[in-house]
Structure formats: structure tokens, C-alpha cells
Scaffold this motif. Structure first.
Motif, PDB file in Angstrom:
ATOM      1  N   LEU A   1       0.823  -1.203   0.000  1.00  0.00           N
ATOM      2  CA  LEU A   1       0.000   0.000   0.000  1.00  0.00           C
ATOM      3  C   LEU A   1       0.864   1.262   0.000  1.00  0.00           C
ATOM      4  O   LEU A   1       0.494   2.281  -0.616  1.00  0.00           O
ATOM      5  CB  LEU A   1      -0.935   0.003   1.208  1.00  0.00           C
ATOM      6  N   LYS A   2       1.982   1.210   0.658  1.00  0.00           N
ATOM      7  CA  LYS A   2       2.906   2.348   0.627  1.00  0.00           C
ATOM      8  C   LYS A   2       3.375   2.618  -0.789  1.00  0.00           C
ATOM      9  O   LYS A   2       3.451   3.768  -1.241  1.00  0.00           O
ATOM     10  CB  LYS A   2       4.094   2.062   1.547  1.00  0.00           C
ATOM     11  N   GLU A   3       3.676   1.539  -1.513  1.00  0.00           N
ATOM     12  CA  GLU A   3       4.077   1.699  -2.909  1.00  0.00           C
ATOM     13  C   GLU A   3       2.905   2.166  -3.763  1.00  0.00           C
ATOM     14  O   GLU A   3       3.069   2.946  -4.699  1.00  0.00           O
ATOM     15  CB  GLU A   3       4.629   0.373  -3.441  1.00  0.00           C
ATOM     16  N   ALA A   4       1.701   1.695  -3.442  1.00  0.00           N
ATOM     17  CA  ALA A   4       0.523   2.123  -4.200  1.00  0.00           C
ATOM     18  C   ALA A   4       0.276   3.608  -4.050  1.00  0.00           C
ATOM     19  O   ALA A   4      -0.142   4.284  -5.002  1.00  0.00           O
ATOM     20  CB  ALA A   4      -0.697   1.330  -3.734  1.00  0.00           C
ATOM     21  N   ALA A   5       0.538   4.142  -2.867  1.00  0.00           N
ATOM     22  CA  ALA A   5       0.330   5.568  -2.638  1.00  0.00           C
ATOM     23  C   ALA A   5       1.249   6.422  -3.503  1.00  0.00           C
ATOM     24  O   ALA A   5       0.929   7.570  -3.818  1.00  0.00           O
ATOM     25  CB  ALA A   5       0.539   5.893  -1.160  1.00  0.00           C
ATOM     26  N   LYS A   6       2.380   5.862  -3.901  1.00  0.00           N
ATOM     27  CA  LYS A   6       3.322   6.595  -4.749  1.00  0.00           C
ATOM     28  C   LYS A   6       2.829   6.706  -6.188  1.00  0.00           C
ATOM     29  O   LYS A   6       3.345   7.514  -6.962  1.00  0.00           O
ATOM     30  CB  LYS A   6       4.685   5.905  -4.732  1.00  0.00           C
ATOM     31  N   CYS A   7       1.839   5.866  -6.541  1.00  0.00           N
ATOM     32  CA  CYS A   7       1.363   5.828  -7.930  1.00  0.00           C
ATOM     33  C   CYS A   7       0.319   6.899  -8.227  1.00  0.00           C
ATOM     34  O   CYS A   7      -0.079   7.071  -9.383  1.00  0.00           O
ATOM     35  CB  CYS A   7       0.770   4.456  -8.240  1.00  0.00           C
ATOM     36  N   GLY A   8      -0.162   7.565  -7.222  1.00  0.00           N
ATOM     37  CA  GLY A   8      -1.200   8.564  -7.452  1.00  0.00           C
ATOM     38  C   GLY A   8      -1.575   9.264  -6.174  1.00  0.00           C
ATOM     39  O   GLY A   8      -0.774   9.381  -5.246  1.00  0.00           O
ATOM     40  N   ARG A   9      -2.821   9.685  -6.113  1.00  0.00           N
ATOM     41  CA  ARG A   9      -3.275  10.501  -4.982  1.00  0.00           C
ATOM     42  C   ARG A   9      -3.955   9.698  -3.882  1.00  0.00           C
ATOM     43  O   ARG A   9      -4.407  10.269  -2.894  1.00  0.00           O
ATOM     44  CB  ARG A   9      -4.240  11.560  -5.492  1.00  0.00           C
ATOM     45  N   HIS A  10      -4.046   8.379  -4.023  1.00  0.00           N
ATOM     46  CA  HIS A  10      -4.738   7.569  -3.027  1.00  0.00           C
ATOM     47  C   HIS A  10      -3.870   7.336  -1.799  1.00  0.00           C
ATOM     48  O   HIS A  10      -2.702   6.967  -1.906  1.00  0.00           O
ATOM     49  CB  HIS A  10      -5.124   6.211  -3.622  1.00  0.00           C
ATOM     50  N   THR A  11      -4.464   7.534  -0.624  1.00  0.00           N
ATOM     51  CA  THR A  11      -3.792   7.217   0.636  1.00  0.00           C
ATOM     52  C   THR A  11      -4.680   6.378   1.554  1.00  0.00           C
ATOM     53  O   THR A  11      -4.277   6.041   2.662  1.00  0.00           O
ATOM     54  CB  THR A  11      -3.391   8.496   1.388  1.00  0.00           C
TER      55      THR A  11
END
Length: 268
Positions: A10-20
Motif C-alpha cells: 500500500l505504501k508503494e501504491a500511494a506513490k502511484c497517485g493521490r490515493h492514501t
């Protein structure tokens, strides 16, 4: 899989856009309840998820962290986007999400009893393994699951409702006093994928049909084509044989079995 592995993804996913903010569904929702759950509940390598806000915008995340991505190849697991609309969940599920916060990222894990309902709907082998393990570990509550499954839940179809009620009734019948399960009984019931397990009435009612399963304290009888009842035979004076056709007559909660020859002692 461990909780920290999900949080890394999820930390890496947050780097892909604006989702936190992310919702974790499926098998790994158990990690919101317990950091180290039973292995059969956390063995999955795909993390079912969707962003809490604007859940359709996941293309960039999938490209970087989805199946066959570089992340998958490096870590051995991946993020698998789903839509909340495909999950059969009881009313109020959002209010029961378990939230974990780390580094500005919020992970919301489905309540495990809500997850169990969606798994009963699917009724795949791996879904049953997850529920079995959760019940035996005391992480799932069958009373809570049944209450949520019966009141206010909008099932997509009657087959979905049948599978959920079958699963709950099977587990109730298969549960031993020490919390373990009768896996042979469960395997028998699950082999009849189109059957319906009816509630048993032990007050002035008669059931006639073939015996499909017979073991200590439990007898499964087909009373109509693809309609089963599960008897508690702990007070019966003998156990009928599989394949025999019998009548079980209840009067005042006491069962009388007729229509069969009593087996010899060596056949019991």
C-alpha cells in the motif's frame, strides 16, 4: 502473508497517485484483526483491495504492483483490484472496517465476519478452508455471521442466499464442543453443490428419505430431491447406515426411527 507485507504494497501504491486510503477485502482482511493469523487464513499472495475514495482509478497501481508486475516478481505477491460492488456484504459493513494507520496511509480491513459472508457466497474450496480455520481458531463468530446473513442482506440471487445458509448450517452441525470441526461431515455436505440444507423441526414432524451420512451424533438425510436435513442422533439407540431409507418421526423433541431393519452389531 504478514501485515507488514500488505502495508509495504500500500505504501508503494500511494506513490502511484493521490490515493492514501485503501480497503483490504478477501482472505487478507484477517490481518486487520490479527497480526499473525492461522496460516490457512493468510496464505493468499494476492491482496484484494480498492481505494476508499474513487475506487475505479487503479490503472497506475495495477501496472506497477499488480499481477506479473516487477513488484510481483520481486516480492512474490501483488495487489489485485476489486470492486466493492462484486462483494456480497451485509448492511453496515463500512462502519465495521478495521483501520490501521502508518506513515500517512490508512488501511481499512473488512471485518472478518463480513468477509465470511462473501466467502460463503463464492463457496470455493479455498473459501471454505479460510472459514474453517477462522472458526477453529475462534476468530469468526457463527452467531454474528448468521445474524448479518439473515437480516437486511440484499443477495444477488437465490443461489447466493442458499450457499450462505448452507454454509452456516453445515458449520453449526459440524462444530464439536471443543471448537473443532467434523471435516468429514463438511466434505460430504459440500460435495452436493446444488443441494439445500433445510432447517430441522423436531416438534411433531416426520422426515422420510435416504441416509447420506451417518457418524457419531450426526445423520444427514435427503428428504426431497436435493433437500437435506441434519439430525442430531446423539439420543438415538442406533446409527442408521448410509444408503438406507428411513423415517425419522419427531414428537415432543424425541425422535423415533422407522422403516429400516436394525443393523447387526458388527455393522454399526
Amino acid at each position: 502473508m504478514r501485515r507488514e507485507q500488505v502495508l509495504l504494497a500500500l505504501k508503494e501504491a500511494a506513490k502511484c497517485g493521490r490515493h492514501t486510503e485503501f480497503v483490504i477485502a478477501g482472505s487478507l482482511s484477517v490481518l486487520g484483526l490479527k497480526e499473525v493469523p492461522p496460516e490457512l487464513m493468510s496464505i493468499s499472495i494476492d491482496i484484494d483491495f480498492f481505494p476508499l475514495r474513487d475506487p475505479t482509478q487503479v490503472q497506475d497501481i495495477v501496472a506497477e504492483l499488480g499481477e506479473d508486475s516487477a513488484f510481483h516478481e520481486q516480492h512474490g505477491y501483488y495487489l489485485d483490484p476489486i470492486s466493492s460492488s462484486i462483494l456480497v456484504l451485509p448492511p453496515g459493513w463500512m462502519g465495521r472496517l478495521v483501520m490501521l494507520e502508518f506513515g500517512g496511509i490508512h488501511a481499512y480491513f473488512l471485518d472478518v465476519n463480513d468477509t465470511a459472508i462473501s466467502k460463503y457466497v463464492r463457496s470455493a474450496e479455498n473459501d471454505f478452508r479460510w472459514i474453517d480455520a477462522g472458526l477453529e481458531a475462534g476468530l469468526l463468530d457463527l452467531d454474528i455471521i448468521e445474524g448479518r446473513a439473515q437480516f437486511g442482506l440484499d443477495y444477488p440471487g437465490e443461489d447466493d442466499k442458499r450457499r450462505v445458509l448452507n454454509g452456516i448450517r453445515s458449520h453449526r452441525a459440524a462444530r464439536n464442543e471443543d471448537g473443532t470441526l467434523r471435516h468429514e461431515l463438511l466434505a460430504t455436505l459440500r460435495s452436493y453443490t446444488q443441494a439445500r440444507i433445510a432447517n430441522l423441526s423436531d416438534d411433531d414432524h416426520q422426515y422420510t428419505g435416504d441416509i447420506l451420512y451417518a457418524a457419531v451424533n450426526r445423520v444427514v438425510q435427503e428428504v426431497e430431491p436435493d433437500v437435506f436435513v441434519i439430525h442430531d442422533s446423539s439420543c438415538w439407540d442406533y446409527t442408521p447406515l448410509v444408503g438406507q431409507k428411513v423415517s425419522v418421526i419427531y414428537a415432543g423433541g424425541v425422535a423415533t426411527v422407522k422403516g429400516m431393519a436394525r443393523p447387526s452389531p458388527g455393522m454399526r
